[in-house]
Design a protein around this motif. Structure first.
Motif, PDB file in Angstrom:
ATOM      1  N   GLY A   1      66.201   8.929 -21.487  1.00 56.76           N
ATOM      2  CA  GLY A   1      65.555   8.533 -20.237  1.00 56.76           C
ATOM      3  C   GLY A   1      66.164   9.096 -18.980  1.00 56.76           C
ATOM      4  N   LEU A   2      67.193   9.951 -19.087  1.00 58.28           N
ATOM      5  CA  LEU A   2      67.856  10.466 -17.896  1.00 58.28           C
ATOM      6  C   LEU A   2      66.920  11.317 -17.047  1.00 58.28           C
ATOM      7  N   GLN A   3      66.134  12.179 -17.674  1.00 56.00           N
ATOM      8  CA  GLN A   3      65.206  13.012 -16.908  1.00 56.00           C
ATOM      9  C   GLN A   3      64.172  12.155 -16.184  1.00 56.00           C
ATOM     10  N   THR A   4      63.694  11.121 -16.835  1.00 54.86           N
ATOM     11  CA  THR A   4      62.719  10.226 -16.194  1.00 54.86           C
ATOM     12  C   THR A   4      63.319   9.575 -14.953  1.00 54.86           C
ATOM     13  N   LEU A   5      64.538   9.053 -15.071  1.00 58.31           N
ATOM     14  CA  LEU A   5      65.194   8.450 -13.911  1.00 58.31           C
ATOM     15  C   LEU A   5      65.378   9.479 -12.801  1.00 58.31           C
ATOM     16  N   TYR A   6      65.801  10.667 -13.175  1.00 55.11           N
ATOM     17  CA  TYR A   6      66.049  11.724 -12.189  1.00 55.11           C
ATOM     18  C   TYR A   6      64.760  12.093 -11.452  1.00 55.11           C
ATOM     19  N   ASN A   7      63.691  12.281 -12.196  1.00 53.80           N
ATOM     20  CA  ASN A   7      62.421  12.667 -11.572  1.00 53.80           C
ATOM     21  C   ASN A   7      61.878  11.582 -10.651  1.00 53.80           C
ATOM     22  N   LYS A   8      62.265  10.345 -10.913  1.00 52.46           N
ATOM     23  CA  LYS A   8      61.850   9.241 -10.048  1.00 52.46           C
ATOM     24  C   LYS A   8      62.830   9.001  -8.907  1.00 52.46           C
ATOM     25  N   LYS A   9      63.788   9.955  -8.770  1.00 42.56           N
ATOM     26  CA  LYS A   9      64.796   9.890  -7.704  1.00 42.56           C
ATOM     27  C   LYS A   9      65.651   8.629  -7.805  1.00 42.56           C
ATOM     28  N   ARG A  10      65.947   8.252  -9.020  1.00 39.53           N
ATOM     29  CA  ARG A  10      66.775   7.075  -9.259  1.00 39.53           C
ATOM     30  C   ARG A  10      68.163   7.441  -9.779  1.00 39.53           C
ATOM     31  N   VAL A  11      68.487   8.745  -9.769  1.00 36.38           N
ATOM     32  CA  VAL A  11      69.828   9.215 -10.109  1.00 36.38           C
ATOM     33  C   VAL A  11      70.479   9.747  -8.843  1.00 36.38           C
ATOM     34  N   HIS A  12      71.648   9.229  -8.514  1.00 39.39           N
ATOM     35  CA  HIS A  12      72.359   9.616  -7.294  1.00 39.39           C
ATOM     36  C   HIS A  12      73.744  10.134  -7.682  1.00 39.39           C
ATOM     37  N   ILE A  13      74.069  11.329  -7.219  1.00 42.76           N
ATOM     38  CA  ILE A  13      75.325  11.979  -7.576  1.00 42.76           C
ATOM     39  C   ILE A  13      76.185  12.145  -6.327  1.00 42.76           C
ATOM     40  N   HIS A  14      77.433  11.700  -6.420  1.00 44.62           N
ATOM     41  CA  HIS A  14      78.370  11.798  -5.296  1.00 44.62           C
ATOM     42  C   HIS A  14      79.635  12.514  -5.765  1.00 44.62           C
TER      43      HIS A  14
END
Length: 228
Positions: free
Chosen positions: A189-202
């Motif tokens: 499900g990582l790609q799905t979260l990313y495409n929904k802009k729910r992955v934040h990288i700092h």
């Protein structure tokens, strides 16, 4: 709960025991909770959110080897030939006995021995979908309940290798997250979260591994905003 030598207990064992306490906390907070998880704890938290019906809103992974570890802490160089250990320890880690008794072996991801990794890993390769698991659809369904996944790391971390929470190719070049097979296959499900802009990288330079949880800049800019 699993401090010092106890942290070496197998990952699924730790996840199971922590689940018992987390479940009670979630019952007391039906409006939702946040996870702030550091180092190996980030993988334990991932095991929890993947394997249980949770109400975690934001999962903050603070300097955690989410795609596995392939490296010995730099400070060990003064005591032993770290590179020699790194290239040979798969012979020890990729055995059924060690997989069932040692946490680090459960997420050791050797780019030169991927077949052994898929055949022997009992934890990370199952969460990623690298190893077929009857629980994969459940893991993905639970993972997608997250509102946000926050990944925090930096180039001066002297323990997590590679520091990007990513993975090496066979030439030990870092493969960025979006080029990882588990991302492209969307196996958990990582790609799905990313495409929904729910992955934040700092990313924060200048922070060594033991200082992440005490760094005020990291807390104020990459943790606190997700807790409110």
């Amino acid at each position: 709960m699993f401090e010092k030598l106890c942290s070496l207990r197998p990952m699924w064992y730790q996840v199971g025991k922590i689940n018992e306490q987390v479940r009670e906390i979630m019952r007391g907070h039906p409006e939702g909770v946040h996870f702030v998880c550091y180092s190996q704890g980030g993988l334990l938290c991932r095991g929890i959110v993947s394997s249980m019906n949770h109400n975690v809103h934001n999962f903050i992974s603070l300097s955690s080897p989410q795609a596995g570890q392939y490296g010995i802490p730099r400070k060990w160089d003064r005591y032993m030939p770290a590179n020699c250990i790194k290239t040979n320890i798969y012979k020890f880690f990729y055995t059924h006995f060690v997989q069932n008794h040692l946490s680090v072996a459960n997420y050791w991801n050797d780019p030169h021995h991927q077949t052994l990794y898929r055949n022997y890993s009992v934890f990370l390769s199952h969460l990623d979908g690298s190893t077929p698991s009857p629980n994969m659809s459940e893991y993905k369904r639970n993972f997608l309940k997250l509102h946000r996944l926050v990944l925090i790391g930096g180039p001066d971390d002297d323990v997590v290798t590679p520091w990007q929470s990513s993975f090496y190719d066979e030439n030990e070049n870092v493969v960025e997250m979006k080029k990882q097979k588990f991302f492209q296959d969307d196996s958990f499900g990582l790609q799905t979260l990313y495409n929904k802009k729910r992955v934040h990288i700092h990313t924060f330079p200048g922070v060594v591994h033991k200082k992440w949880y005490a760094n005020r800049t990291v807390f104020n800019s990459a943790i606190l905003p997700y807790l409110t």
